[in-house]
Design a protein around this motif. Structure first.
Motif, PDB file in Angstrom:
ATOM      1  N   GLN A  42       0.826  -1.203   0.000  1.00 21.55           N
ATOM      2  CA  GLN A  42       0.000   0.000   0.000  1.00 21.55           C
ATOM      3  C   GLN A  42       0.864   1.258   0.000  1.00 21.55           C
ATOM      4  OE1 GLN A  42      -2.197  -1.033   3.550  1.00 21.55           O
ATOM      5  NE2 GLN A  42      -4.070  -1.466   2.314  1.00 21.55           N
ATOM      6  N   LEU A  43       1.935   1.190   0.790  1.00 21.66           N
ATOM      7  CA  LEU A  43       2.844   2.339   0.829  1.00 21.66           C
ATOM      8  C   LEU A  43       3.486   2.582  -0.536  1.00 21.66           C
ATOM      9  CD1 LEU A  43       4.342   4.547   2.403  1.00 21.66           C
ATOM     10  CD2 LEU A  43       6.065   2.835   3.009  1.00 21.66           C
ATOM     11  N   LEU A  44       3.887   1.508  -1.225  1.00 20.43           N
ATOM     12  CA  LEU A  44       4.489   1.643  -2.552  1.00 20.43           C
ATOM     13  C   LEU A  44       3.500   2.232  -3.550  1.00 20.43           C
ATOM     14  CD1 LEU A  44       6.876   1.149  -4.454  1.00 20.43           C
ATOM     15  CD2 LEU A  44       5.987  -1.177  -4.841  1.00 20.43           C
ATOM     16  N   HIS A  45       2.227   1.865  -3.410  1.00 23.74           N
ATOM     17  CA  HIS A  45       1.203   2.384  -4.314  1.00 23.74           C
ATOM     18  C   HIS A  45       1.110   3.895  -4.214  1.00 23.74           C
ATOM     19  CE1 HIS A  45      -2.610   2.815  -6.421  1.00 23.74           C
ATOM     20  NE2 HIS A  45      -3.091   3.466  -5.337  1.00 23.74           N
ATOM     21  N   TYR A  46       1.085   4.417  -3.007  1.00 26.86           N
ATOM     22  CA  TYR A  46       0.986   5.862  -2.839  1.00 26.86           C
ATOM     23  C   TYR A  46       2.334   6.555  -3.081  1.00 26.86           C
ATOM     24  CZ  TYR A  46      -3.660   5.094  -0.995  1.00 26.86           C
ATOM     25  OH  TYR A  46      -4.967   4.751  -0.861  1.00 26.86           O
ATOM     26  N   LEU A  47       3.437   5.792  -2.841  1.00 29.55           N
ATOM     27  CA  LEU A  47       4.760   6.398  -3.025  1.00 29.55           C
ATOM     28  C   LEU A  47       5.035   6.733  -4.492  1.00 29.55           C
ATOM     29  CD1 LEU A  47       7.264   7.147  -1.321  1.00 29.55           C
ATOM     30  CD2 LEU A  47       8.245   4.932  -1.926  1.00 29.55           C
ATOM     31  N   LYS A  48       4.494   5.934  -5.398  1.00 29.53           N
ATOM     32  CA  LYS A  48       4.678   6.191  -6.814  1.00 29.53           C
ATOM     33  C   LYS A  48       4.017   7.493  -7.267  1.00 29.53           C
ATOM     34  CE  LYS A  48       4.881   1.268  -8.063  1.00 29.53           C
ATOM     35  NZ  LYS A  48       4.233   0.190  -8.841  1.00 29.53           N
ATOM     36  N   LYS A  49       3.003   7.947  -6.521  1.00 30.71           N
ATOM     37  CA  LYS A  49       2.260   9.129  -6.908  1.00 30.71           C
ATOM     38  C   LYS A  49       2.799  10.397  -6.268  1.00 30.71           C
ATOM     39  CE  LYS A  49      -1.993   6.435  -7.513  1.00 30.71           C
ATOM     40  NZ  LYS A  49      -3.435   6.294  -7.148  1.00 30.71           N
ATOM     41  N   LYS A  61      10.048  13.461  -6.160  1.00 34.01           N
ATOM     42  CA  LYS A  61       9.171  12.504  -6.835  1.00 34.01           C
ATOM     43  C   LYS A  61       9.849  11.145  -6.867  1.00 34.01           C
ATOM     44  CE  LYS A  61       8.553  12.745 -11.200  1.00 34.01           C
ATOM     45  NZ  LYS A  61       8.212  13.236 -12.563  1.00 34.01           N
ATOM     46  N   PHE A  62       9.089  10.107  -7.155  1.00 33.46           N
ATOM     47  CA  PHE A  62       9.589   8.738  -7.191  1.00 33.46           C
ATOM     48  C   PHE A  62       9.178   8.102  -8.512  1.00 33.46           C
ATOM     49  CE2 PHE A  62       9.276   9.955  -2.832  1.00 33.46           C
ATOM     50  CZ  PHE A  62      10.389   9.396  -2.221  1.00 33.46           C
ATOM     51  N   ASP A  63       9.990   7.112  -8.942  1.00 40.66           N
ATOM     52  CA  ASP A  63       9.702   6.450 -10.219  1.00 40.66           C
ATOM     53  C   ASP A  63       8.778   5.284 -10.019  1.00 40.66           C
ATOM     54  OD1 ASP A  63      11.269   4.563  -9.017  1.00 40.66           O
ATOM     55  OD2 ASP A  63      13.011   4.828 -10.359  1.00 40.66           O
ATOM     56  N   ALA A  64       8.568   4.465 -11.051  1.00 40.36           N
ATOM     57  CA  ALA A  64       7.638   3.332 -10.995  1.00 40.36           C
ATOM     58  C   ALA A  64       8.079   2.255 -10.034  1.00 40.36           C
ATOM     59  CB  ALA A  64       7.468   2.749 -12.401  1.00 40.36           C
ATOM     60  N   ASN A  65       9.328   2.212  -9.678  1.00 41.06           N
ATOM     61  CA  ASN A  65       9.828   1.211  -8.736  1.00 41.06           C
ATOM     62  C   ASN A  65       9.852   1.725  -7.306  1.00 41.06           C
ATOM     63  OD1 ASN A  65      10.326  -0.635 -10.820  1.00 41.06           O
ATOM     64  ND2 ASN A  65      12.327   0.356 -11.242  1.00 41.06           N
ATOM     65  N   GLY A  66       9.437   2.970  -7.118  1.00 43.33           N
ATOM     66  CA  GLY A  66       9.466   3.544  -5.780  1.00 43.33           C
ATOM     67  C   GLY A  66      10.807   4.118  -5.398  1.00 43.33           C
ATOM     68  N   ASP A  67      11.688   4.247  -6.328  1.00 43.48           N
ATOM     69  CA  ASP A  67      12.999   4.830  -6.060  1.00 43.48           C
ATOM     70  C   ASP A  67      12.971   6.313  -6.322  1.00 43.48           C
ATOM     71  OD1 ASP A  67      14.047   2.294  -5.522  1.00 43.48           O
ATOM     72  OD2 ASP A  67      14.449   1.937  -7.660  1.00 43.48           O
ATOM     73  N   ALA A  68      13.746   7.029  -5.506  1.00 47.23           N
ATOM     74  CA  ALA A  68      13.803   8.480  -5.683  1.00 47.23           C
ATOM     75  C   ALA A  68      14.485   8.818  -7.000  1.00 47.23           C
ATOM     76  CB  ALA A  68      14.570   9.115  -4.516  1.00 47.23           C
ATOM     77  N   VAL A  69      13.869   9.756  -7.724  1.00 47.60           N
ATOM     78  CA  VAL A  69      14.424  10.175  -9.004  1.00 47.60           C
ATOM     79  C   VAL A  69      15.681  11.005  -8.743  1.00 47.60           C
ATOM     80  CG1 VAL A  69      14.021  11.473 -11.124  1.00 47.60           C
ATOM     81  CG2 VAL A  69      12.182  10.131 -10.087  1.00 47.60           C
TER      82      VAL A  69
END
Length: 457
Positions: A42-49, A61-69
């Motif tokens: 759930q955290l990853l779902h919101y982290l992507k946004k 912002k974060f990418d599709a993998n949840g990593d910081a850009v």
């Protein structure tokens, strides 16, 4: 060395901002409840946004993998005029943009306060056409670039060794490719071939001109006294000698190789046989004046024709055996040390070639001895003197020919042989016939029987 730092965002501040963001998104839950009931997915779902910018203009912002850009500034350490270290931004890396890396190279100052990029190797790469040669007592990255030797090439950078071209190929000037070797032979196109051709044609035309003079003046005492039949035979054989020199010029073929030496041998043998007969007639003409001598009956035209035929038949037999057993053939002489392919005629049989030259030399020696014995016979026009001079020139030319022929390289071997043919032919033509043409054309008062038979003053 250039020091470039990647300065990122403060990740701890980002986490605190995220925490506040999630609290505002779930107002009904307590923070403690949130920490126990929220799963990683759930955290990853919101982290992507997550995508926001703080009051300093810093974007998170974060990418599709949840990593910081990644977003970095490229910093260059530079020394000021006072010696203090300054930090200058010379570029950026922003993963959110289409062009991620931007570097302004004109702002970078390298070690030693240089604007140009320093070379980090001991030696530059060796280009094609060269090979690497290691310097003794130096690191392996230090080497010299040596140009490939003639006949060798290298077609790659930093070649360890050069490759030898094939037998029919040679290296170009840059030593990076093999090209076909030049074919060398005595041709009509080069200067030497054209000069020899002109000399040969001039000699044949001169011989024809002398023949025409003798034909128009065949009834005069001078022409009749010197046996006009033998004179015309000598002129015909000399004309053939000049023409056979043409067979030596041009690209060697099977027929030209066989023709050039046999035609040369037979033509000169015919010429010397006629001169031998003329010399014997001159010598025996004075012997016949002795009382009771009938030696001239053995030197009448039929006997002279038989002598000439037999002497020439021997040479024809030698040449026939040569062509039948080991005929001359064209050959391509290719050596690793030469950039040219030499086209020449292989003798086939060195013994046969030696016999042809030896037989010609034998006839010339006999003619010279007989003419030498008759050189002082009393006569206003003693032809034996001119035959002696002609044989001296003939023998001198062919004696000098042997060492010159052996030591001459390539097409110059053929040129030496052609020169010997032409020089000896000119010697015979001028020494024997020039005095006669002088009297016939310029001093006709001496072209009388009384003057020819008189005693020299």
């Amino acid at each position: 060395m250039v020091q470039i730092l990647a300065v990122g965002k403060f990740f701890s501040q980002s986490l605190s901002r995220l925490y506040i963001y999630f609290l505002s998104s779930f107002p009904l839950y307590e923070p403690c409840c949130l920490s126990f009931n929220l799963f990683a997915s759930q955290l990853l779902h919101y982290l992507k946004k997550v995508d926001f910018t703080n009051e300093y203009g810093e974007e998170t912002k974060f990418d599709a993998n949840g990593d910081a850009v990644a977003m970095y500034d490229l910093i260059n350490f530079q020394l000021s005029e006072t010696g203090e270290v300054q930090y200058a931004t010379v570029g950026t890396f922003d993963e959110t943009k289409s062009t991620k890396l931007l570097i302004e190279e004109n702002l970078i100052i390298w070690n030693g306060n240089q604007r140009q990029v320093p070379v980090s190797v001991c030696s530059n790469s060796c280009p094609p056409g060269t090979r690497k040669a290691i310097r003794p007592s130096f690191p392996v990255c230090c080497f010299d670039c040596i140009l490939c030797a003639a006949g060798e090439v290298s077609n790659q950078t930093d070649a360890i060794e050069c490759v030898t071209c094939g037998p029919e190929f040679w290296s170009n000037l840059k030593r990076n490719a093999c090209i076909p070797k030049l074919v060398e032979f005595l041709s009509y196109g080069d200067t030497m071939g054209m000069a020899l051709l002109a000399v040969a044609l001039l000699g044949s035309c001169t011989t024809l001109a002398v023949g025409l003079v003798f034909a128009f003046k065949r009834h005069t005492p001078l022409v009749r006294a010197n046996n006009s039949e033998l004179s015309f035979l000598i002129l015909s054989s000399l004309w053939l000698c000049f023409l056979c020199a043409l067979a030596f010029i041009g690209q060697p073929t099977s027929w030209s190789c066989q023709l050039r030496h046999t035609a040369f041998g037979i033509a000169f043998c015919l010429c010397l046989s006629c001169i031998l007969g003329k010399t014997m007639v001159v010598l025996m003409a004075f012997k016949a004046t002795l009382p009771g001598s009938n030696v001239m009956k053995w030197f009448r035209p039929p006997q002279l024709r038989a002598l000439i035929f037999l002497c020439t038949a021997v040479q024809v037999g030698i040449c026939g055996a040569w062509l039948g057993l080991a005929p001359p053939v064209p050959r391509r002489l290719m050596t690793r040390e030469s950039a040219q392919i030499i086209l020449l005629c292989d003798m086939g049989s060195t013994l046969a070639f030696s016999l042809v030259l030896g037989y010609i030399g034998l006839l010339a020696a006999i003619c010279f001895l007989l003419a030498f014995f008759a050189r002082k016979l009393p006569d206003n026009f003693n032809e034996a003197k001119f035959i002696t001079f002609s044989m001296l020139i003939f023998c001198a030319v062919w004696i000098a020919f042997v060492p010159a022929y052996v030591s001459s390289p390539g097409k110059y071997t053929v040129a030496v042989e052609v020169f010997a043919i032409l020089a000896s032919s000119y010697g015979l033509l001028l020494c024997i016939f020039a005095p006669k043409c002088y009297i016939i054309l310029l001093r006709p008062e001496k072209n009388t029987k009384k003057h020819l038979m008189g005693k020299p003053q």
